[in-house]
Design a protein around this motif. Structure first.
Motif, mmCIF file in Angstrom:
data_model
loop_
_atom_site.group_PDB
_atom_site.id
_atom_site.type_symbol
_atom_site.label_atom_id
_atom_site.label_comp_id
_atom_site.label_asym_id
_atom_site.label_seq_id
_atom_site.Cartn_x
_atom_site.Cartn_y
_atom_site.Cartn_z
ATOM 1 N N GLY A 7 0.887 -13.278 2.956
ATOM 2 C CA GLY A 7 1.556 -12.373 2.012
ATOM 3 C C GLY A 7 0.595 -11.342 1.448
ATOM 4 O O GLY A 7 0.935 -10.151 1.359
ATOM 5 N N PHE A 8 -0.618 -11.796 1.079
ATOM 6 C CA PHE A 8 -1.616 -10.860 0.548
ATOM 7 C C PHE A 8 -2.030 -9.830 1.610
ATOM 8 O O PHE A 8 -2.205 -8.641 1.321
ATOM 9 N N ILE A 9 -2.213 -10.304 2.846
ATOM 10 C CA ILE A 9 -2.584 -9.374 3.935
ATOM 11 C C ILE A 9 -1.482 -8.338 4.145
ATOM 12 O O ILE A 9 -1.752 -7.136 4.336
ATOM 13 N N MET A 10 -0.240 -8.781 4.095
ATOM 14 C CA MET A 10 0.883 -7.852 4.263
ATOM 15 C C MET A 10 0.900 -6.800 3.145
ATOM 16 O O MET A 10 1.163 -5.617 3.388
ATOM 17 N N ILE A 11 0.615 -7.243 1.936
ATOM 18 C CA ILE A 11 0.614 -6.301 0.801
ATOM 19 C C ILE A 11 -0.474 -5.244 0.993
ATOM 20 O O ILE A 11 -0.253 -4.047 0.761
ATOM 21 N N VAL A 12 -1.670 -5.704 1.446
ATOM 22 C CA VAL A 12 -2.766 -4.747 1.678
ATOM 23 C C VAL A 12 -2.378 -3.745 2.763
ATOM 24 O O VAL A 12 -2.587 -2.525 2.626
ATOM 25 N N LEU A 13 -1.793 -4.258 3.848
ATOM 26 C CA LEU A 13 -1.385 -3.360 4.937
ATOM 27 C C LEU A 13 -0.290 -2.398 4.495
ATOM 28 O O LEU A 13 -0.274 -1.220 4.894
ATOM 29 N N LEU A 14 0.609 -2.887 3.656
ATOM 30 C CA LEU A 14 1.686 -2.021 3.168
ATOM 31 C C LEU A 14 1.148 -0.942 2.232
ATOM 32 O O LEU A 14 1.660 0.183 2.201
ATOM 33 N N ILE A 15 0.126 -1.282 1.458
ATOM 34 C CA ILE A 15 -0.502 -0.265 0.597
ATOM 35 C C ILE A 15 -1.136 0.832 1.455
ATOM 36 O O ILE A 15 -1.002 2.031 1.172
ATOM 37 N N ILE A 16 -1.817 0.421 2.539
ATOM 38 C CA ILE A 16 -2.393 1.400 3.462
ATOM 39 C C ILE A 16 -1.283 2.226 4.114
ATOM 40 O O ILE A 16 -1.415 3.441 4.317
ATOM 41 N N GLY A 17 -0.172 1.567 4.401
ATOM 42 C CA GLY A 17 0.947 2.243 5.057
ATOM 43 C C GLY A 17 1.619 3.307 4.216
ATOM 44 O O GLY A 17 2.361 4.149 4.741
ATOM 45 N N LEU A 18 1.374 3.284 2.896
ATOM 46 C CA LEU A 18 1.963 4.331 2.045
ATOM 47 C C LEU A 18 1.520 5.729 2.459
ATOM 48 O O LEU A 18 2.223 6.716 2.220
ATOM 49 N N ASN A 19 0.338 5.800 3.096
ATOM 50 C CA ASN A 19 -0.171 7.106 3.521
ATOM 51 C C ASN A 19 0.685 7.745 4.606
ATOM 52 O O ASN A 19 0.562 8.941 4.876
ATOM 53 N N GLY A 20 1.552 6.966 5.210
ATOM 54 C CA GLY A 20 2.382 7.497 6.291
ATOM 55 C C GLY A 20 3.579 8.290 5.826
ATOM 56 O O GLY A 20 4.186 9.026 6.614
ATOM 57 N N PHE A 21 3.955 8.190 4.563
ATOM 58 C CA PHE A 21 5.109 8.938 4.064
ATOM 59 C C PHE A 21 4.701 10.382 3.770
ATOM 60 O O PHE A 21 3.742 10.639 3.033
ATOM 61 N N LYS A 22 5.430 11.325 4.341
ATOM 62 C CA LYS A 22 5.149 12.747 4.155
ATOM 63 C C LYS A 22 6.432 13.479 3.753
ATOM 64 O O LYS A 22 7.496 13.240 4.337
ATOM 65 N N VAL A 23 6.304 14.344 2.782
ATOM 66 C CA VAL A 23 7.422 15.179 2.337
ATOM 67 C C VAL A 23 7.037 16.635 2.546
ATOM 68 O O VAL A 23 5.984 17.086 2.083
#
Length: 311
Positions: A55-71
């Motif tokens: 769960g902790f690893i997933m949270i870290v990866l998801l935080i990194i994944g926030l960089n993928g959202f572009k507007v």
């Protein structure tokens, strides 16, 4: 020497779908952490701890994944690199999700300005400061130019030059000097050549073509380039003003004399046709002299009444 990178437009995943999946994954990661902590409470069970770690690893990866959202708003673009290699350019407005390991690049943005990593595709204005140059005749003049430009190839703008905003400003200075020294400030006496002051549209077209040739490699398009300020340098401005005033005075005097001669000729013909009086050559000469003085003088004539004969 390496060739310029060609622009590659990419289509990111629709941000709405990616956001829904992202929320589900976040909730799942939180659930795993809570479940792992709850199951391992009071017991040192490896499976429960593994759930929490996952769960902790997933949270870290998801935080990194926030960089993928572009507007992207209309007339905006984002140039992406993947570990230093050009990945592609997002150009269509909307909400997207791209590879989160990609980095947005914009050399014209200040360091750390995350929101400014987007490249504007709008028409922009460069108001070039007045600079002193020499015209074709060697006269020092002060000239300023307004340039309307935009980015058309984002890959060239980012990778071909260090900073495309500074690049176009420098090239504008150089183009002004190149064009200004080819033409005189004012038209010559024969009036058969272009001048900076008298041929504004032609000079603007020449300046635009000259500048476009210089910025092609940076992926920029020149929409318009016009002279906004043009004057003689202060050290010769007074002398040139006197020269213009003298030319204007001479032209005005020539027109005044032409008009006065035609009026005197008309007066003599009217007197002769209407048989008002007969004038010999001496009297005609005196009349012509008096009329020219009256018509060409700078001040109003003061009449003198002659009570006797002019002889």
């Amino acid at each position: 020497m390496k060739e310029n990178v060609n622009e590659k437009v990419i289509r990111g995943t629709k941000g709405g779908i990616a956001l829904a999946i992202y929320i589900v994954l976040v909730l799942a990661a939180i659930a795993l952490v809570i479940a792992g902590i709850a199951l391992s409470s009071g017991y040192d069970t490896p499976p429960a701890m593994a759930l929490a770690i996952v769960g902790f690893i997933m949270i870290v990866l998801l935080i990194i994944g926030l960089n993928g959202f572009k507007v992207l708003a209309p007339n905006e673009a984002i140039v992406l690199t993947f570990f230093g290699k050009y990945y592609g350019t997002l150009k269509d407005d909307g909400f997207y999700y791209v590879n989160p390991l990609c980095s947005a690049v914009n050399p014209a943005a200040s360091f750390g300005a995350l929101g400014r990593r987007k490249i504007s595709l709008k028409a922009m204005t460069l108001n070039n400061e007045k600079q002193k140059v020499n015209d074709e005749e060697g006269n020092p003049i002060e000239i300023g130019v307004v340039v309307i430009w935009r980015v058309v190839d984002t890959a060239k703008a980012v990778f071909a030059v260090e900073n495309y905003s500074s690049y176009i400003a420098t090239q504008t200075d150089s183009a002004i000097r190149q064009v200004a020294r080819q033409y005189p400030y004012d038209v010559s006496d024969n009036g058969d050549e272009k001048s900076l002051r008298g041929s504004s549209q032609e000079i603007a077209n020449i300046l635009k073509a000259e500048l476009q040739e210089r910025v092609d490699m940076a992926g920029l398009e020149i929409l318009e380039a016009r002279i906004s300020n043009l004057a003689y340098a202060p050290e010769i401005a007074a002398a040139m003003l006197q020269r213009q005033q003298a030319a204007a005075i001479i032209a005005a005097r020539q027109k005044i004399v032409d008009g006065a001669v035609s009026m005197v000729d008309m007066a003599l013909k009217k007197l002769a046709d209407n048989n008002v009086c007969e004038l010999d050559d001496e009297r005609k000469a005196a009349m012509v002299s008096n009329l020219l003085v009256v018509l060409c003088g700078n001040k109003d004539a003061q009449p003198i009444v002659n009570s006797g004969s002019i002889y």
